[in-house]
Design a protein around this motif. Structure first.
Motif, PDB file in Angstrom:
ATOM      1  N   VAL A  99      51.744 -23.735  -1.554  1.00 30.39           N
ATOM      2  CA  VAL A  99      52.944 -22.563  -1.999  1.00 30.39           C
ATOM      3  C   VAL A  99      53.782 -23.555  -2.185  1.00 30.39           C
ATOM      4  N   PRO A 100      54.580 -23.881  -4.193  1.00 32.21           N
ATOM      5  CA  PRO A 100      55.465 -24.684  -4.078  1.00 32.21           C
ATOM      6  C   PRO A 100      56.561 -25.001  -2.998  1.00 32.21           C
ATOM      7  N   GLY A 101      56.744 -26.395  -3.247  1.00 28.66           N
ATOM      8  CA  GLY A 101      58.087 -27.155  -1.948  1.00 28.66           C
ATOM      9  C   GLY A 101      56.651 -27.673  -1.486  1.00 28.66           C
ATOM     10  N   GLY A 102      56.110 -28.382  -2.171  1.00 24.29           N
ATOM     11  CA  GLY A 102      54.872 -28.552  -0.901  1.00 24.29           C
ATOM     12  C   GLY A 102      54.621 -27.897   0.468  1.00 24.29           C
ATOM     13  N   ARG A 103      54.151 -26.723   0.411  1.00 21.63           N
ATOM     14  CA  ARG A 103      54.156 -25.723   1.219  1.00 21.63           C
ATOM     15  C   ARG A 103      52.546 -25.514   1.354  1.00 21.63           C
ATOM     16  N   GLN A 104      52.109 -25.145   2.450  1.00 22.02           N
ATOM     17  CA  GLN A 104      50.696 -24.509   2.138  1.00 22.02           C
ATOM     18  C   GLN A 104      50.356 -23.460   3.364  1.00 22.02           C
ATOM     19  N   ILE A 105      49.344 -21.950   3.105  1.00 11.87           N
ATOM     20  CA  ILE A 105      49.468 -21.252   4.412  1.00 11.87           C
ATOM     21  C   ILE A 105      48.021 -21.510   4.010  1.00 11.87           C
ATOM     22  N   MET A 106      47.408 -21.285   5.268  1.00 14.18           N
ATOM     23  CA  MET A 106      45.279 -20.841   5.861  1.00 14.18           C
ATOM     24  C   MET A 106      46.065 -19.841   6.248  1.00 14.18           C
ATOM     25  N   ARG A 107      44.854 -18.983   6.359  1.00 13.56           N
ATOM     26  CA  ARG A 107      44.222 -17.501   7.470  1.00 13.56           C
ATOM     27  C   ARG A 107      42.919 -18.576   7.638  1.00 13.56           C
ATOM     28  N   ARG A 108      42.154 -17.977   8.381  1.00 15.15           N
ATOM     29  CA  ARG A 108      40.942 -18.031   9.203  1.00 15.15           C
ATOM     30  C   ARG A 108      40.494 -17.915  10.381  1.00 15.15           C
ATOM     31  N   SER A 109      39.277 -16.986  10.905  1.00 13.96           N
ATOM     32  CA  SER A 109      39.244 -15.157  11.912  1.00 13.96           C
ATOM     33  C   SER A 109      37.815 -16.247  12.415  1.00 13.96           C
ATOM     34  N   HIS A 110      38.362 -16.161  13.826  1.00 11.69           N
ATOM     35  CA  HIS A 110      36.955 -17.054  14.819  1.00 11.69           C
ATOM     36  C   HIS A 110      36.751 -15.626  15.861  1.00 11.69           C
ATOM     37  N   PHE A 119      50.535 -22.399   8.637  1.00  6.35           N
ATOM     38  CA  PHE A 119      51.971 -23.021   8.666  1.00  6.35           C
ATOM     39  C   PHE A 119      52.415 -24.179   8.384  1.00  6.35           C
ATOM     40  N   VAL A 120      51.664 -25.435   6.916  1.00  5.74           N
ATOM     41  CA  VAL A 120      51.711 -26.907   6.518  1.00  5.74           C
ATOM     42  C   VAL A 120      53.323 -27.110   5.218  1.00  5.74           C
ATOM     43  N   VAL A 121      53.953 -28.092   5.718  1.00  2.47           N
ATOM     44  CA  VAL A 121      55.072 -28.488   5.325  1.00  2.47           C
ATOM     45  C   VAL A 121      54.997 -30.236   5.229  1.00  2.47           C
ATOM     46  N   ARG A 122      55.841 -30.461   3.952  1.00  2.00           N
ATOM     47  CA  ARG A 122      55.760 -31.439   3.996  1.00  2.00           C
ATOM     48  C   ARG A 122      56.693 -31.800   3.616  1.00  2.00           C
ATOM     49  N   GLU A 123      58.173 -32.718   4.647  1.00  2.00           N
ATOM     50  CA  GLU A 123      59.728 -32.852   4.547  1.00  2.00           C
ATOM     51  C   GLU A 123      60.014 -33.514   5.849  1.00  2.00           C
ATOM     52  N   GLU A 124      60.767 -34.486   5.253  1.00  2.16           N
ATOM     53  CA  GLU A 124      61.418 -35.530   5.668  1.00  2.16           C
ATOM     54  C   GLU A 124      62.480 -35.823   6.524  1.00  2.16           C
ATOM     55  N   SER A 125      63.130 -34.558   7.049  1.00  7.93           N
ATOM     56  CA  SER A 125      64.713 -34.509   7.564  1.00  7.93           C
ATOM     57  C   SER A 125      64.349 -34.611   8.889  1.00  7.93           C
ATOM     58  N   GLU A 126      65.690 -35.271   9.024  1.00  6.30           N
ATOM     59  CA  GLU A 126      66.008 -34.844  10.699  1.00  6.30           C
ATOM     60  C   GLU A 126      65.541 -33.801  11.335  1.00  6.30           C
TER      61      GLU A 126
END
Length: 256
Positions: A99-110, A119-126
């Protein structure tokens, strides 16, 4: 998958191991002869060895490192994951959506009834660094706000997050410290050298062969004190200090 492994290990050891849930290691003290562990239920125990295998946020590691020492190398990446009900469209193959903005979504079934969402995001804010210590409701609000416009199945994932029985939010870091032990206290696993899920290896060097640890005993009875999502304690008779006395080791670990 982690839960499956936990169940396998528990089933293999439950007949000669006593598991006590809901207790963590709050502190310890040691001398040349023993280490005394203090648990969150007010009890204490005397052991020959304390093993801190309590994960990335290890309390045991914090206690043996110099005051003010920061063992984390931060990479500016944050992750949340939880379970939602599985639907017919959820295959056994993991799906990943960038996803634009340094984001990623993953789905898996176990398993046949549950699907895991990441949900994964790259962000360096406090705010991003502090959110993992906030109440779960606030964490979920943070992640919903960051991904609400991401498309794909985001709406389903966010709605499922609100009622999920398992929800985790954490910063992705590497643990870097030259100190893996102090006296009768030793670190293991992520508590000692967490490489983070983004690394391609578990440790940059092979484990050193222990030269001073006592040999393993055939006595496998143990007292284990695990607690869901928190630091835990496991007390294991592991060897013989002398011919007359059995050595007991207390292992603290994180259970999810």
């Amino acid at each position: 998958m982690r839960g499956n492994l936990v169940r396998i290990l528990h089933d293999a050891t439950k007949d000669d191991t006593e598991y006590v849930f809901g207790v963590r290691v709050d502190g310890f003290e040691q001398d040349e002869q023993k280490v005394i562990g203090h648990f969150s239920d007010g009890s204490s125990g005397e052991f020959d060895l304390l093993v801190g295998a309590d994960g990335q946020g290890s309390r045991i590691r914090r206690a043996i490192l110099p005051a003010g020492f920061d063992p984390y190398w931060r990479v500016g990446i944050h992750m949340a994951y939880w379970f939602i009900p599985r639907t017919a469209s959820d295959s056994n193959i993991r799906d990943t959506c960038m996803v634009p903005g340094g984001r990623q979504i993953m789905r898996r079934s176990h398993n046949p009834t549950e699907t895991q969402v990441y949900f994964v995001v790259r962000e360096e804010s406090e705010e991003a660094s502090a959110i993992h210590r906030e109440p779960v409701e606030r964490q979920q609000e943070f992640w919903a706000n960051r991904f609400r416009d991401a498309g794909w199945q985001t709406e389903r994932f966010i709605e499922g997050m609100k009622t999920s029985p398992f929800f985790y939010s954490q910063e992705i870091v590497q643990v870097r410290t030259d100190t893996w032990s102090k006296g009768r206290v030793v670190l293991a696993g992520d508590a000692a050298h967490c490489a983070s899920p983004t690394a391609a290896w578990a440790s940059p060097a092979p484990w050193p062969a222990p030269t001073s640890w006592p040999a393993r005993s055939t006595d496998t009875r143990a007292t284990c004190r695990p607690h869901w999502r928190t630091t835990t304690a496991c007390c294991v008779p592991s060897s013989t200090r002398s011919r007359a006395k059995s050595t007991r080791a207390c292992c603290a670990w994180a259970c999810r």
